[in-house]
Motif scaffolding. Structure first.
Motif, PDB file in Angstrom:
ATOM      1  N   THR A  44      -8.874 -96.370  14.914  1.00 31.39           N
ATOM      2  CA  THR A  44      -8.161 -95.102  15.051  1.00 31.39           C
ATOM      3  C   THR A  44      -6.817 -95.219  14.345  1.00 31.39           C
ATOM      4  N   VAL A  45      -6.605 -94.353  13.375  1.00 36.59           N
ATOM      5  CA  VAL A  45      -5.339 -94.296  12.643  1.00 36.59           C
ATOM      6  C   VAL A  45      -4.625 -93.032  13.091  1.00 36.59           C
ATOM      7  N   GLY A  46      -3.554 -93.187  13.852  1.00 38.32           N
ATOM      8  CA  GLY A  46      -2.806 -92.064  14.368  1.00 38.32           C
ATOM      9  C   GLY A  46      -1.454 -91.923  13.707  1.00 38.32           C
ATOM     10  N   PRO A  47      -0.686 -90.900  14.096  1.00 39.39           N
ATOM     11  CA  PRO A  47       0.632 -90.703  13.480  1.00 39.39           C
ATOM     12  C   PRO A  47       1.643 -91.769  13.847  1.00 39.39           C
ATOM     13  N   LYS A  48       1.429 -92.480  14.957  1.00 39.24           N
ATOM     14  CA  LYS A  48       2.394 -93.490  15.397  1.00 39.24           C
ATOM     15  C   LYS A  48       1.789 -94.887  15.543  1.00 39.24           C
ATOM     16  N   MET A  49       0.465 -95.016  15.532  1.00 36.29           N
ATOM     17  CA  MET A  49      -0.122 -96.320  15.833  1.00 36.29           C
ATOM     18  C   MET A  49      -1.501 -96.414  15.188  1.00 36.29           C
ATOM     19  N   VAL A  50      -1.850 -97.628  14.806  1.00 35.58           N
ATOM     20  CA  VAL A  50      -3.189 -97.953  14.333  1.00 35.58           C
ATOM     21  C   VAL A  50      -3.846 -98.814  15.401  1.00 35.58           C
ATOM     22  N   GLU A  51      -4.937 -98.327  15.952  1.00 35.06           N
ATOM     23  CA  GLU A  51      -5.574 -99.004  17.085  1.00 35.06           C
ATOM     24  C   GLU A  51      -6.976 -99.444  16.692  1.00 35.06           C
ATOM     25  N   VAL A  52      -7.301-100.698  17.027  1.00 31.04           N
ATOM     26  CA  VAL A  52      -8.615-101.260  16.756  1.00 31.04           C
ATOM     27  C   VAL A  52      -9.204-101.752  18.071  1.00 31.04           C
ATOM     28  N   GLN A  53     -10.392-101.264  18.406  1.00 30.30           N
ATOM     29  CA  GLN A  53     -11.106-101.685  19.609  1.00 30.30           C
ATOM     30  C   GLN A  53     -12.382-102.392  19.181  1.00 30.30           C
ATOM     31  N   SER A  54     -12.387-103.708  19.335  1.00 30.64           N
ATOM     32  CA  SER A  54     -13.536-104.502  18.928  1.00 30.64           C
ATOM     33  C   SER A  54     -13.419-105.875  19.570  1.00 30.64           C
ATOM     34  N   GLN A  55     -14.506-106.620  19.565  1.00 29.45           N
ATOM     35  CA  GLN A  55     -14.482-107.976  20.097  1.00 29.45           C
ATOM     36  C   GLN A  55     -13.703-108.921  19.190  1.00 29.45           C
ATOM     37  N   GLU A  56     -13.665-108.635  17.905  1.00 30.10           N
ATOM     38  CA  GLU A  56     -12.949-109.493  16.962  1.00 30.10           C
ATOM     39  C   GLU A  56     -12.467-108.655  15.788  1.00 30.10           C
ATOM     40  N   PHE A  57     -11.241-108.924  15.352  1.00 26.34           N
ATOM     41  CA  PHE A  57     -10.639-108.247  14.197  1.00 26.34           C
ATOM     42  C   PHE A  57     -10.336-109.300  13.146  1.00 26.34           C
ATOM     43  N   GLN A  58     -10.826-109.098  11.936  1.00 23.79           N
ATOM     44  CA  GLN A  58     -10.702-110.120  10.898  1.00 23.79           C
ATOM     45  C   GLN A  58     -10.378-109.460   9.567  1.00 23.79           C
ATOM     46  N   ILE A  59      -9.466-110.104   8.819  1.00 27.42           N
ATOM     47  CA  ILE A  59      -9.099-109.682   7.469  1.00 27.42           C
ATOM     48  C   ILE A  59      -9.454-110.815   6.527  1.00 27.42           C
ATOM     49  N   ASN A  60     -10.242-110.513   5.499  1.00 24.38           N
ATOM     50  CA  ASN A  60     -10.713-111.514   4.550  1.00 24.38           C
ATOM     51  C   ASN A  60     -10.096-111.262   3.183  1.00 24.38           C
ATOM     52  N   SER A  61     -10.037-112.324   2.376  1.00 19.55           N
ATOM     53  CA  SER A  61      -9.558-112.231   1.007  1.00 19.55           C
ATOM     54  C   SER A  61     -10.697-111.767   0.097  1.00 19.55           C
ATOM     55  N   GLU A  62     -10.421-111.687  -1.203  1.00 25.84           N
ATOM     56  CA  GLU A  62     -11.439-111.237  -2.144  1.00 25.84           C
ATOM     57  C   GLU A  62     -12.628-112.189  -2.208  1.00 25.84           C
ATOM     58  N   ASP A  63     -12.383-113.485  -2.043  1.00 25.03           N
ATOM     59  CA  ASP A  63     -13.471-114.454  -2.090  1.00 25.03           C
ATOM     60  C   ASP A  63     -14.118-114.696  -0.732  1.00 25.03           C
ATOM     61  N   GLY A  64     -13.778-113.877   0.284  1.00 28.21           N
ATOM     62  CA  GLY A  64     -14.396-114.006   1.600  1.00 28.21           C
ATOM     63  C   GLY A  64     -13.708-114.965   2.548  1.00 28.21           C
ATOM     64  N   LYS A  65     -12.553-115.518   2.186  1.00 33.09           N
ATOM     65  CA  LYS A  65     -11.848-116.452   3.054  1.00 33.09           C
ATOM     66  C   LYS A  65     -11.125-115.694   4.160  1.00 33.09           C
ATOM     67  N   PRO A  66     -11.291-116.093   5.434  1.00 32.43           N
ATOM     68  CA  PRO A  66     -10.590-115.402   6.523  1.00 32.43           C
ATOM     69  C   PRO A  66      -9.081-115.615   6.426  1.00 32.43           C
ATOM     70  N   LEU A  67      -8.329-114.522   6.339  1.00 26.45           N
ATOM     71  CA  LEU A  67      -6.883-114.598   6.274  1.00 26.45           C
ATOM     72  C   LEU A  67      -6.232-114.391   7.642  1.00 26.45           C
ATOM     73  N   PHE A  68      -6.812-113.511   8.443  1.00 25.16           N
ATOM     74  CA  PHE A  68      -6.232-113.196   9.750  1.00 25.16           C
ATOM     75  C   PHE A  68      -7.361-112.822  10.690  1.00 25.16           C
ATOM     76  N   THR A  69      -7.449-113.515  11.816  1.00 27.64           N
ATOM     77  CA  THR A  69      -8.522-113.299  12.783  1.00 27.64           C
ATOM     78  C   THR A  69      -7.921-113.212  14.180  1.00 27.64           C
ATOM     79  N   VAL A  70      -8.349-112.203  14.919  1.00 27.21           N
ATOM     80  CA  VAL A  70      -7.862-111.989  16.284  1.00 27.21           C
ATOM     81  C   VAL A  70      -9.061-111.758  17.187  1.00 27.21           C
TER      82      VAL A  70
END
Length: 309
Positions: A145-171
């Motif tokens: 959910t992208v709102g006017p004041k906050m970006v909210e993610v509801q999931s068991q795991e949140f992950q940001i990967n690089s172009e080659d698929g390497k995990p950069l940030f995992t929560v």
């Protein structure tokens, strides 16, 4: 009787000018029979106001047909219907292609949404933009959910990967993992950790000071194989409002330097006559407190032990 005509008329009604008769005629081929002069003629069809109403109804249907045809042509022109799609929507071999800006009033279900190669994909809403992922039962398993004041993610795991698929940030519920080689905190007040932090290295930028501070509680650094504090081009300061304790449970405390200065160390009394006035002896109290006493031919710590509590 062959070749004759029989007429049967109702008796007693000869006074009526038009008399209905039933004629039964049986003739042979080629026989000419004269028809009676007085016979009733029945007209078949619609006449009068019924005929006018019928014509009016047919005319009304024709007008409605022409209006519907004109509206159909107008809708086809306004909506830009074509053999390949409608308006900016094109039916392609591998899916649908939508060009320009479009507005969706209700939910949109799609397997994959991507932009053109030479442009970016923009999702815009007056309130917020919500992207849901559901399972086969229709239950929401992930939500962005992208709102006017906050970006909210509801999931068991949140992950940001690089172009080659390497995990950069995992929560997830257990931990937060930063997969980059260096984590940089650029805030003026640094980073605030409410609990313990585990890291192999803590360093500052070049020509910047590194400060480890606990304003209201203690600061503890533990490592099974030792803690190394290095300053390649400067000094190391340990400031405390109360006590600074160096404790070694199995080993010794080594101060290896050309000069060890204890400027505020409590000095003892003068030693006996004949002692070296330029030399001092460091004495240790039973509680670990250090104090200086003038060195003599022997130890003078016992003579000045009254400094110890």
């Amino acid at each position: 009787m062959k070749g004759n005509a029989v007429a049967v008329c109702a008796p007693g009604l000869q006074e009526v000018q038009q008399m209905v008769c039933e004629q039964y005629t049986t003739t042979t081929e080629g026989t000419h029979i004269e028809r009676p002069e007085n016979q009733s003629v029945y007209k078949i069809g619609i006449y009068g106001w019924r005929k006018r109403c019928l014509y009016l109804f047919v005319l009304l249907l024709l007008i409605i047909l022409l209006v519907n045809f004109a509206l159909t042509i107008w809708i086809l022109k306004v909506m830009w219907f074509s053999p390949t799609g409608m308006g900016h929507l094109r039916v392609m071999k591998d899916g649908l292609r939508l060009e320009g800006e479009s507005e969706f009033l209700f939910s949109l279900y799609a397997k994959e949404i991507h932009s053109r190669v030479d442009s970016s994909l923009l999702l815009q809403s007056a309130k917020n933009v919500t992207v849901n992922a559901c399972n086969s039962g229709g239950n929401v398993t992930g939500r962005l959910t992208v709102g006017p004041k906050m970006v909210e993610v509801q999931s068991q795991e949140f992950q940001i990967n690089s172009e080659d698929g390497k995990p950069l940030f995992t929560v997830d519920e257990q931990e937060v993992v930063v997969g980059t080689d260096k984590l940089r905190v650029t805030g003026p007040e640094g980073a605030l950790f409410e609990h313990s932090v585990e890291t192999p290295l803590v360093s500052a930028d070049p020509f910047e000071d590194l400060s480890l501070e606990s304003p209201t509680r203690s600061l503890s650094m533990n490592a099974p194989k030792g803690v190394h504090i290095k300053a390649h081009a400067g000094k190391i300061e340990a400031l405390s409002q109360m006590d600074v304790v160096f404790h070694s449970s199995d080993g010794m405390l080594v101060l290896d330097a050309e000069t060890v200065c204890l400027p505020k160390l409590v000095q003892g009394t003068w030693g006996p006559a004949g002692s070296s006035q330029g030399l001092y002896e460091i004495c240790v109290c039973p509680d670990g407190k250090l104090y200086l006493t003038v060195a003599g031919t022997g130890s003078t710590c016992h003579e000045n032990s009254h400094i110890c509590p």
